[in-house]
Design a protein around this motif. Structure first.
Motif, mmCIF file in Angstrom:
data_model
loop_
_atom_site.group_PDB
_atom_site.id
_atom_site.type_symbol
_atom_site.label_atom_id
_atom_site.label_comp_id
_atom_site.label_asym_id
_atom_site.label_seq_id
_atom_site.Cartn_x
_atom_site.Cartn_y
_atom_site.Cartn_z
ATOM 1 N N GLU A 280 0.788 -1.284 -0.029
ATOM 2 C CA GLU A 280 0.084 -0.037 0.065
ATOM 3 C C GLU A 280 0.804 1.398 -0.063
ATOM 4 O OE1 GLU A 280 -3.400 0.062 -0.383
ATOM 5 O OE2 GLU A 280 -2.895 -1.722 -0.959
ATOM 6 N N ALA A 281 1.947 1.306 0.621
ATOM 7 C CA ALA A 281 2.617 2.267 0.701
ATOM 8 C C ALA A 281 3.810 2.446 -0.527
ATOM 9 C CB ALA A 281 3.547 2.415 2.147
ATOM 10 N N ARG A 282 3.629 1.358 -1.088
ATOM 11 C CA ARG A 282 4.617 1.396 -2.526
ATOM 12 C C ARG A 282 6.121 1.551 -1.952
ATOM 13 N NH1 ARG A 282 1.679 1.305 -7.144
ATOM 14 N NH2 ARG A 282 3.279 2.083 -8.403
ATOM 15 N N VAL A 283 6.702 0.763 -0.954
ATOM 16 C CA VAL A 283 7.900 0.918 -0.330
ATOM 17 C C VAL A 283 8.391 -0.508 -0.358
ATOM 18 C CG1 VAL A 283 9.434 1.393 1.461
ATOM 19 C CG2 VAL A 283 7.518 2.893 1.046
ATOM 20 N N SER A 284 9.594 -0.654 -1.041
ATOM 21 C CA SER A 284 9.831 -2.187 -0.991
ATOM 22 C C SER A 284 10.234 -2.783 0.371
ATOM 23 C CB SER A 284 11.513 -2.172 -1.519
ATOM 24 O OG SER A 284 11.967 -3.323 -1.296
ATOM 25 N N GLY A 285 9.505 -3.984 0.530
ATOM 26 C CA GLY A 285 9.604 -4.669 1.856
ATOM 27 C C GLY A 285 11.076 -5.080 2.293
ATOM 28 N N ASP A 286 11.859 -5.075 1.427
ATOM 29 C CA ASP A 286 13.399 -5.505 1.667
ATOM 30 C C ASP A 286 14.132 -4.398 2.280
ATOM 31 O OD1 ASP A 286 15.722 -7.182 1.471
ATOM 32 O OD2 ASP A 286 16.494 -5.814 -0.019
ATOM 33 N N ARG A 287 13.596 -3.046 1.790
ATOM 34 C CA ARG A 287 14.171 -2.015 2.319
ATOM 35 C C ARG A 287 13.490 -1.474 3.607
ATOM 36 N NH1 ARG A 287 13.061 2.544 -1.776
ATOM 37 N NH2 ARG A 287 13.869 3.691 -0.197
ATOM 38 N N ILE A 288 12.260 -1.959 4.012
ATOM 39 C CA ILE A 288 11.922 -1.574 5.264
ATOM 40 C C ILE A 288 12.478 -2.541 6.045
ATOM 41 C CG2 ILE A 288 9.763 -1.986 6.431
ATOM 42 C CD1 ILE A 288 8.116 -1.712 4.055
ATOM 43 N N ARG A 289 12.967 -3.894 5.680
ATOM 44 C CA ARG A 289 13.435 -4.715 6.765
ATOM 45 C C ARG A 289 14.883 -4.179 7.243
ATOM 46 N NH1 ARG A 289 10.557 -8.391 3.987
ATOM 47 N NH2 ARG A 289 12.130 -8.798 2.564
ATOM 48 N N ARG A 290 15.678 -3.831 6.296
ATOM 49 C CA ARG A 290 16.777 -3.060 6.435
ATOM 50 C C ARG A 290 16.963 -1.611 6.988
ATOM 51 N NH1 ARG A 290 17.620 -4.517 0.649
ATOM 52 N NH2 ARG A 290 18.179 -2.037 0.326
ATOM 53 N N GLY A 291 15.692 -1.223 7.119
ATOM 54 C CA GLY A 291 15.714 0.264 7.479
ATOM 55 C C GLY A 291 16.097 1.228 6.582
ATOM 56 N N ASP A 292 16.292 1.035 5.216
ATOM 57 C CA ASP A 292 16.956 1.677 4.220
ATOM 58 C C ASP A 292 15.874 2.613 3.626
ATOM 59 O OD1 ASP A 292 18.385 3.010 2.354
ATOM 60 O OD2 ASP A 292 18.560 0.971 0.875
ATOM 61 N N ILE A 293 15.083 3.397 4.335
ATOM 62 C CA ILE A 293 13.815 4.246 3.992
ATOM 63 C C ILE A 293 14.400 5.855 4.366
ATOM 64 C CG2 ILE A 293 12.235 2.490 3.662
ATOM 65 C CD1 ILE A 293 11.080 3.284 6.127
ATOM 66 N N GLY A 294 13.860 6.674 3.477
ATOM 67 C CA GLY A 294 13.807 7.992 3.962
ATOM 68 C C GLY A 294 12.746 8.601 4.923
ATOM 69 N N GLN A 295 12.699 9.569 5.357
ATOM 70 C CA GLN A 295 11.812 10.502 6.299
ATOM 71 C C GLN A 295 10.500 10.405 5.498
ATOM 72 O OE1 GLN A 295 12.240 11.300 9.510
ATOM 73 N NE2 GLN A 295 9.979 11.374 9.537
ATOM 74 N N LYS A 296 10.524 10.896 4.207
ATOM 75 C CA LYS A 296 9.359 10.987 3.335
ATOM 76 C C LYS A 296 8.534 9.711 3.106
ATOM 77 C CE LYS A 296 7.385 12.804 -0.849
ATOM 78 N NZ LYS A 296 7.930 13.278 -2.147
ATOM 79 N N GLU A 297 9.504 8.556 3.033
ATOM 80 C CA GLU A 297 8.674 7.274 3.029
ATOM 81 C C GLU A 297 8.391 6.454 4.260
ATOM 82 O OE1 GLU A 297 11.231 5.277 -0.685
ATOM 83 O OE2 GLU A 297 12.460 5.591 1.134
ATOM 84 N N PHE A 298 9.043 6.934 5.313
ATOM 85 C CA PHE A 298 8.637 6.486 6.862
ATOM 86 C C PHE A 298 7.241 7.413 7.026
ATOM 87 C CE2 PHE A 298 8.581 6.734 11.457
ATOM 88 C CZ PHE A 298 8.670 5.428 11.608
ATOM 89 N N ASP A 299 7.089 8.509 6.726
ATOM 90 C CA ASP A 299 5.939 9.222 7.075
ATOM 91 C C ASP A 299 4.663 8.654 6.125
ATOM 92 O OD1 ASP A 299 7.285 10.788 8.613
ATOM 93 O OD2 ASP A 299 7.512 12.587 7.240
ATOM 94 N N ARG A 300 4.992 8.232 4.809
ATOM 95 C CA ARG A 300 4.153 7.550 4.077
ATOM 96 C C ARG A 300 3.552 6.326 4.840
ATOM 97 N NH1 ARG A 300 -0.172 7.024 0.624
ATOM 98 N NH2 ARG A 300 0.230 5.331 -0.734
#
Length: 502
Positions: A280-300
């Motif tokens: 739903e957030a269109r953020v890669s699950g692999d990047r979520i697990r690694r914590g490799d996301i920016g502030q904008k993506e985290f807010d989303r």
């Protein structure tokens, strides 16, 4: 001197109690049947020979039933001749007892009441047997079963008794059946998309099936890597969203009438929730697990999680769940929050009811699929069960699955109302990328690479949902959009790369 205080425990003197029976009703019923065979029609749909407390009465009833079902006369004279021929007349009391049964007849008009009295006494005897088994197991008669498994075994025994012992199921008049059919058609007419069942959230699938229908067992199968879990999660999410929107269309503050439940035997609830968030957030699950996301993506990410939290969706990640435990949890959820859909991921990881010991894996899977179908019918909800496919798919040139590829396919194919396969050509094409070593010239290698790239472009982000069996509708292929990065399925549109298309 110590004195034993009296107790009112119902278990005291249990072994001295006489199991319930109604021999007078048994005799009166048999007399009525012998006097007028038409009385048999009043009890034939629920009464069986083993329901009689007296084995002699059960044997006489079996003879009457056999003759009546064959369109033959069953009276004292014909039964006497039949038992004489079998050398069993003395075993049933002889001619004198058949005459005594006729004398015990009060009136054929009461045959139905006598039959229900006999059946009720049998039910009570079965309940006593189940109760004694529960008590004995609790004292250690079945040491391999722990407390939880004993509860499941008891629930399974009671469910089996209710399933085979109910005598109150009457024939449904055509008038009521037609009224129900018209109600379903009216709901489909007024709903967006004209879906009579529960929406899957996938437009083309809803068109093909009319949504998910109560009492249906839907099997979704595929080889590893095809996206079975992602598609099932998408369907559960779409159903939950449809339930929420249906309630809010009437009152923005109204709670949904029912929920969708996912029983995930393979993935944890956290993994499944992460996958939903990634989709739903269109953020890669692999990047979520690694914590490799920016502030904008985290807010989303946080915003989408709040939206998802309002959905009527439950997840149970108990591993190796038994059929009886699944049934119990579904019943409880239906009673407390309502239930509209059950998703099981996946059925080969389930175990049969506690205490059941099937002879082989095929019989075990058969018990599980029959049990899932029974749950769908009992609770009047669709059950979506995921299934693995055998490796025989990999040995064919065309790797699109067939019904025969289902593991232990006989029972799954037979019990399911709908069988669907998810297939992605891109998955297999990626594995067949040309390698320089297989060509004798650079030109041939480059030609092969160009052809492979064209083929990859043709199938990129494409998936096929193959409906190979549908008891109430057409079969065929549905093209879907698939984003591998987010393991996300959606409707396929020509301009789909830019938006969702839900």
């Amino acid at each position: 001197m110590n004195r034993i205080e009296p107790t009112d425990s119902p278990l005291l003197g249990l072994s001295q109690r006489i199991p319930p029976s109604n021999l007078q009703a048994e005799q009166a019923l048999l007399g009525a049947l012998l006097a007028n065979n038409k009385a048999y029609e009043r009890v034939s749909d629920f009464l069986a020979p083993d329901h009689f407390a007296d084995p002699v009465h059960g044997r006489i009833f079996a003879a009457i039933a056999r003759r009546c079902d064959a369109g033959q006369l069953a009276d004292a004279i014909t039964l006497k001749a039949e038992f004489e021929h079998a050398g069993a007349l003395d075993e049933v009391g002889g001619t004198a007892y058949l005459a005594q049964l006729l004398a015990a007849m009060v009136g054929i008009i009461n045959a139905g009441e006598y039959g229900r009295a006999v059946h009720d006494a049998w039910l009570r005897r079965q309940l006593i047997d189940i109760g004694e088994t529960v008590v004995n197991n609790a004292f250690g008669a079945e040491p391999e079963l722990d407390g939880g498994q004993q509860v499941e075994a008891a629930e399974q025994a009671l469910f089996d008794l209710a399933a085979r012992g109910g005598s109150d199921r009457a024939l449904l008049p055509i008038e009521r059946a037609l009224a129900q059919a018209i109600d379903a058609a009216e709901r489909a007419f007024h709903r967006a998309g004209h879906v009579s069942g529960l929406s899957t959230g996938l437009r083309d699938l809803d068109k093909k099936t009319g949504g998910l229908h109560p009492s249906d067992l839907v099997v979704l199968a595929g080889r590893p890597g095809m996206g079975k879990t992602a598609l099932a999660t998408k369907i559960a999410f779409g159903a939950a969203r449809a339930l929420l929107e249906e309630a809010q269309a009437v009152d923005p503050n109204a709670a949904p009438r029912a929920t969708a439940a996912i029983f995930s035997l393979e993935m944890s609830a956290e993994q499944l929730a992460t996958r939903l968030l990634a989709e739903e957030a269109r953020v890669s699950g692999d990047r979520i697990r690694r914590g490799d996301i920016g502030q904008k993506e985290f807010d989303r990410f946080v915003q989408v999680s709040r939206e998802l939290a309002s959905l009527p969706l439950y997840i149970d990640d108990t591993p190796a769940l038994t059929l009886s435990a699944l049934r119990t949890r579904c019943r409880r959820l239906k009673r407390t929050a309502g239930l509209a859909l059950v998703v099981v991921d996946y059925l080969q990881l389930m175990r049969p009811a506690a205490g059941a010991r099937p002879e082989n894996r095929v019989l075990e899977i058969s018990h599980i699929t029959q049990g899932l179908k029974a749950i769908a019918k009992e609770l009047a909800v669709p059950v979506l069960a995921l299934s693995q496919l055998s490796r025989s798919v990999e040995s064919r040139e065309d790797k699109r699955p067939l019904l025969s590829d289902l593991r232990e396919s006989g029972s799954i194919e037979q019990d399911a109302d709908v069988v669907m396969f998810v297939y992605r050509d891109e998955y297999y094409l990626q594995q067949r990328a040309p390698k320089q070593i297989g060509f004798d010239s650079d030109d041939k290698f480059h030609d092969a690479v160009e052809k492979w790239q064209r083929d990859m472009e043709r199938v990129h982000n494409r998936a096929e949902l193959l409906i190979e069996k549908q008891r109430h509708g057409p079969t065929g292929k549905i093209d879907l959009f698939f984003e591998g990065e987010f393991t996300r399925f959606a409707d396929l549109d020509l301009q789909h790369s830019a938006h969702d298309g839900d």
